[in-house]
Design an enzyme around this catalytic site. Structure first.
Site: not given
Ligand code: GLC
Ligand code: CA
Length: 552
Positions: A96, A203, A253, A327-328
């Protein structure tokens, strides 16, 4: 080009996966210990969320050193051992990369604070508005809000400027218009490539390109101004080129993105990414788009989104990452299924619904067991910075403690971060010490050992889905067409490939439902490839899924 169409990715949140040394925190050796379990499931890639040096304000998404491993998680030797041991079992590692921001503890930010002008140009620093005199901070430069509640700007007296943070205040955003920053980040990616990983998850990568002019968002909180911003496609092409990752598996993402941009990100000819995560389908239970306002899921909207993204990407040669959980996100079985009476049936239906679509499926740790939301009843159980911030905001808005907790119970990211449930033993076999975050309430009955004993388990069903994707080109390569489009009770689609046909029928209700345009009798000649009930009936039983296959 990397192979990903007939592959399945398993996401590991190391902090909550397996603790090997009894300190209550999951670690890399714990992942090594679990490799047999993962290989046996049949997954191809393991995506590990960040384990780099970090003050852990956002559980590792606040990175203080991209090139070193946080001692909580282990050492570089452990990492090398993991890559090697995984490889021996045919499993490949994806890392990641958090390139949108660093931690405020990162050496770059610290040097900026110490007055180094070169490093000040790594971050996004601005003067305030409405200053009355030179040392007056004034007001934040724009009205943009950060993802975890409150302004996206923080006044920093040592800089005499406001810095932008689209996430926590401890996560200052990097300035991608600075070519030195882009170059440094490409070096980070190359470093990990050279250590033997097979791919990367980037990310919030579509938030790196900020607008040229910083102005108030008159229609919202700013997101639409900085998602998929100027030069984002060039930046990605450059990153792929300069880090030398064109032949690796990559997934971006994409926050608040759109179909058109995701097509552009993933068309092979553009040399950007293998696939993208988008989130619209996980907002169909947000009232007026607000994550912190509860509403039953809007099934018609969910159906329309799947149809639009699946067929839109297919038509233009783009590629989706398929997922319900990470995880979110709260656990899908608690959200769109039934985590009590029909837990097994609904978890299997939800799994088949996305695994048989066009794209690469992701399984988030514990999803394959039908793990549920946490069931926390006290604010003291929560750890996540976003949840704690919003609890305060909800209370400030006048919600009672009970109302605020009800919202967190449904929406908190901690629902997906409870320790993985390995056995009925102490702490669910996750650790020998009390874990850093409480276990889900039902850990004594839902766990790996129970799933392994039962040949009809949710785990066995996932194994079968993975195997089908490996074996049947129609799943990896076939066209897709949605059917029963006006039926709010089901999601139904048809895959076709070289004269083969696979029809997938998913009942999203806890009752029997009938199809409107088809009859199950029309499929008398079709083979039942997969289902979550014995035999077949004329209607779909509660949360039933049927995958029916025939050759023309
Ligand atoms: C992404 C991650 C999340 C994090 C955010 C900031 O959305 O999945 O867990 O808090 O980015 O890095
Ligand atoms: Ca540990």
């Amino acid at each position: 080009m990397a192979d990903f169409k007939n592959k399945v990715v398993y996401q590991i949140y190391p902090k909550s996966f397996k603790d090997s040394n009894g300190d209550g925190i999951g670690d890399l050796r714990g992942v090594i210990d679990a490799l047999d379990y993962l290989a046996d499931m049949g997954v191809d890639y393991l995506w590990l969320t960040p384990f780099f040096v970090s003050p852990q304000k956002d559980n590792g998404y606040d990175i203080a050193d991209y090139l070193a491993i946080d001692p909580h998680f282990g050492t570089m030797d452990d990492f090398d051992a993991l890559v090697k041991a995984a490889d021996a079992k045919g499993l490949k590692i994806m890392l990641d990369m958090v390139l949108c921001h660093t931690s405020d503890q990162h050496a770059w930010f610290q040097r900026a604070l110490a007055g180094d002008a070169d490093y000040q140009r790594y971050y996004i620093l601005r003067d305030g508005c409405n200053k009355t005199c030179a040392d007056d901070p004034g007001e934040p430069p724009t009205n943009w809000q950060c993802a975890f509640g409150g302004s996206a700007w923080q006044w920093e007296p040592r800089l005499g400027k406001w810095y932008l943070h689209l996430h926590d205040v401890s996560q200052p955003d990097l300035d991608w218009t600075n070519p030195t920053v882009r170059d440094e980040l490409a070096k980070v990616v190359r470093f990990w490539k050279e250590r033997g990983v097979a791919g990367f998850r980037f990310d919030v990568i579509n938030l790196v390109a900020k607008p040229e002019v910083f102005a108030d968002d008159t229609q919202g909180l700013g997101r639409r101004l900085f998602a998929d911003g100027p030069h984002i496609h060039e930046y990605l092409q450059e990153l792929v080129r300069s880090a030398g990752i064109g032949d690796m598996v990559t997934v971006g993402e994409m926050a608040s993105t759109d179909l058109e941009n995701c097509i552009h990100y993933t068309r092979p000819a553009n040399h950007e990414l293998s696939m993208t995560f988008s989130f619209h389908h996980l907002k169909v239970d947000y009232k007026d788009g607000d994550k912190w306002a509860l509403m039953p899921p809007d099934m018609m909207r969910l159906k329309q989104l799947f149809a639009a993204w699946q067929t839109g990407m297919a038509k233009a040669g783009g590629w989706n990452a398929l997922f319900w959980c990470n995880h979110d996100q709260p656990r899908i079985v608690s959200r769109l299924g039934d985590d009590k009476e029909y837990r097994e049936a609904s978890a299997k239906m939800l799994a088949a619904c996305i695994h048989l679509m066009r794209g690469t499926p992701y399984i988030y740790q514990g999803e394959e067991l039908g793990m549920t939301n946490a069931g926390y009843t006290s604010i003291a159980d929560y750890r996540d910075v976003e949840s704690l911030n919003y609890y305060r905001i909800l209370r400030e808005q006048g919600k009672t403690e009970a109302e605020a907790l009800t919202i967190l119970t449904a929406r908190s990211r901690d629902n997906g971060r409870t320790p993985m449930q390995w056995s009925a033993g102490p702490y669910a076999g996750f650790s020998t010490k009390e874990p850093w975050i409480p276990l889900a309430k039902n850990h004594a009955t839902i766990h790996v050992e129970a799933a392994q004993r039962d040949e009809d388990s949710i785990l066995a069903f996932y194994r079968r889905l993975i195997q089908l994707r490996h074996e049947m080109p129609i799943i990896a390569e076939g066209d897709i067409r949605f059917i029963e489009e006006d039926n709010p009770d089901v999601i139904a689609y048809e895959r076709t490939w070289q004269g083969e046909q696979l029809t997938v029928l998913c009942n999203f209700r806890p009752t029997d439902v009938h199809l409107r345009h088809l009859s199950l009798q029309d499929f008398a000649d079709a083979q039942k490839l997969l289902g979550n009930y014995p035999g077949r009936e004329e209607c779909l039983r509660p949360y039933e899924v049927l995958a029916l296959y025939r050759q023309a």
